[in-house]
Design an enzyme around this catalytic site. Structure first.
Site, PDB file in Angstrom:
ATOM      1  CG  ASP A 181      -5.511   1.618   1.669  1.00  0.00           C
ATOM      2  OD1 ASP A 181      -6.357   1.704   1.398  1.00  0.00           O
ATOM      3  OD2 ASP A 181      -3.996   1.391   1.148  1.00  0.00           O
TER       4      ASP A 181
ATOM      5  CG  HIS B 176      -2.090  -0.986   0.957  1.00  0.00           C
ATOM      6  ND1 HIS B 176      -2.649  -0.664   1.183  1.00  0.00           N
ATOM      7  CD2 HIS B 176      -1.752  -2.467   1.534  1.00  0.00           C
ATOM      8  CE1 HIS B 176      -3.438  -2.464   1.006  1.00  0.00           C
ATOM      9  NE2 HIS B 176      -2.938  -2.831   0.861  1.00  0.00           N
TER      10      HIS B 176
END
Ligand code: UDP
Length: 504
Positions: free
Chosen positions: A139, A32
């Site tokens: 995210d 990520h």
């Protein structure tokens, strides 16, 4: 920084009195952070010298590792409009990420996000060169930030760092439950074909669902968390995906009615690299190297080892940043690779392998003869190396799209999250590899590696080369990902202007 070169890239965006300021908030995990840092750098480089400002929220632990093991400090210091801000992830120092610790971390971030956001959007001190925050890119695993942002008038985009097929499978969780296709009824039920995920009928089985969906109990904490976070995506101002239209068109067509403002900007690694090369954006790039966002120290000696191997003769073996082998799995892989007789470069991340109770002299001898083992590799460079003929991977989305962009066929052994969905698409839809899921047997490994490197080599390599070409086209000027990035930057500018609105 080569300002002259950058000027020629400078965007058509005007230079307002207060440029936009984007806060980027990733889940603190390798895949990520890597992807969202690439997005941050692209936003800055693509918007030009007078462009937007970025604050990147990094966990304390990841920040230390990033600064220790990469050129990130030098690279980002070239950009006066970029800054890191560290936050706590709630985990004890050096706690390895696993299914349990990730859930713990997400719950902690959910509890603390309000304060984090309040702190980051607080009016900057007059001495600060950064303007007030105008939007957040969060995210998709932390979609609860959408409500927090909207409460205080800061628009929020979601960046889901997974494939479109993985996202669509998650998005259909309520349909699967409604149709009685979930929960599953145990191991024997896993080959059942699913019918209620549009555009996946006919080839998606229970075992190809994301692992968090393969539950026998719908009250499973992860199941509920992921379902909730995914459904919230529709409320964001837009959804950003690290994919490209030609690869996942049928999935994107399904997602669009639910998330109409969709930006497909991938593959981000090639997108960023082409811009870095054209702007000469850092000394590492200018001297022919590659930038890295690794949270482990890369062992570059494997590149010298690769230089000595024949073209397309080596299997690259890596299972990403979270996979941990259980029981005899490591031994099975090792025997399978040894029996295949192919050369291999294997990433054995510290903490991913169980303590070996016995040293196997035969396997060690095979490795000395035709193998190379490192703790962490410069993966992008490895995949681009001419000696690499195939990739034995856990099907993490970054690894998958990096492999697609490099034209390297795969054997997939998915481990967690949406990796089983990615591996099904690799074998059944994109046809750039084989799916070994559910099996960890030395004979299967030997056979599949043999097919990868010889039996099906030409067929897979030809399809993979076409995919790589399509990926390069998508990120080149006028390509679909290039245009999506333009639109994203445009929308960020428009939102920062007090007199304009973006309605989608
Ligand atoms: N990676 C790397 N060196 C390695 C192994 C992995 O640089 O030795 C990088 C890889 O290029 C990718 C990321 O780590 O960008 C792993 O992300 P992915 O989504 O594939 O898997 P995860 O680690 O999230 O399971």
């Amino acid at each position: 920084m080569a300002h002259g070169a950058l000027t020629s890239l400078r965007s058509p965006w005007p230079v307002p009195a207060r440029p936009p300021h984007v806060v980027i908030f990733p889940l603190p995990a390798q895949g990520h952070v890597n992807t969202m840092l690439r997005l941050a750098e692209l936003l800055i480089l693509r918007s030009g010298r007078n462009g937007l400002c970025v604050t990147f929220l990094n966990s304390e632990q990841n920040h230390l590792r990033l600064l220790s093991f990469t050129d990130a400090a030098d690279r980002f210091s070239e950009h006066p409009t970029f800054c890191f801000k560290t936050i706590s992830d709630g985990l004890p120092p050096e706690a390895p990420l696993s299914k349990d610790t990730i859930l713990e971390m997400m719950e902690y971030l959910k509890l603390t996000a309000r304060d984090v956001i309040a702190d980051v959007i607080a009016p900057p001190p007059t001495s600060s060169s950064l303007p007030p925050v105008t939007c957040i890119i969060v995210d998709g695993a932390l979609s609860f930030v959408i409500d927090l942002g909207e409460d205080i008038g800061v628009p929020v985009f979601v960046f889901r760092t997974i494939s479109a097929c993985g996202f669509w499978a998650y998005f259909c969780m309520p349909r699967l439950v409604e149709a009685g296709e979930l929960p599953i009824q145990g191991e024997d039920d896993k080959d059942r074909l699913l019918t209620s995920i549009p555009a996946m009928e006919g080839f998606l089985r229970c075992r190809d669902l994301p692992t968090f969906c393969q539950v026998t109990d719908l009250s499973d904490a992860f199941f509920r968390y992921i379902e909730d976070q995914t459904i919230r995506t529709s409320q964001a101002r837009g959804l950003i995906l690290n994919t490209f239209d030609a690869l996942e068109e049928s999935m994107l067509d399904q997602i669009r009615p639910h998330c109409p403002n969709l930006y497909t900007v991938g593959p981000l690694n090639t997108h960023l690299r082409s811009i870095q090369l054209s702007t000469g954006s850092s000394p590492v790039i200018s001297s022919g190297g590659r930038s890295s966002n690794s949270l482990w120290k890369e062992d570059r000696s494997c590149l010298r080892w690769l230089d000595m191997q024949p073209e397309r003769s080596v299997v690259y073996v890596s299972f990403g940043s979270i996979t941990v082998f259980k029981g005899k799995e490591l031994t099975e892989f090792w025997h399978g690779l040894a029996a295949s007789k192919f050369r291999f470069l294997w990433v054995m991340r510290p903490g991913s392998v169980p303590d070996q109770d016995e040293e196997d002299d035969e396997l060690r001898a095979v490795t000395r003869e035709r193998g190379c083992i490192v703790e962490w590799a410069p993966q992008e460079e490895v995949l681009a190396h001419p000696a690499i003929g195939g990739f034995l991977t856990h099907s993490g989305w970054n690894s998958t799209i990096e492999s697609i962009a490099a034209g390297v066929p795969m054997v997939c052994w998915p481990y967690i999250a949406e990796q089983p969905t990615n591996s099904r698409f690799v074998s059944e839809v994109w046809k750039v590899g084989m799916d070994m899921k559910g099996s960890c047997d030395r004979r299967v490994i030997e056979r599949m590696v043999g097919d990868l490197m010889t039996g099906r080599r030409e067929e897979l390599a030809t399809t993979a080369a076409c995919m790589a070409e399509a990926a390069a086209e998508a990120v080149s000027q006028g390509g679909s990902s290039w245009d999506s990035m333009n639109r994203l930057i445009d929308d960020i500018w428009t939102m920062a202007s007090p007199h304009k609105r973006v309605d989608h």
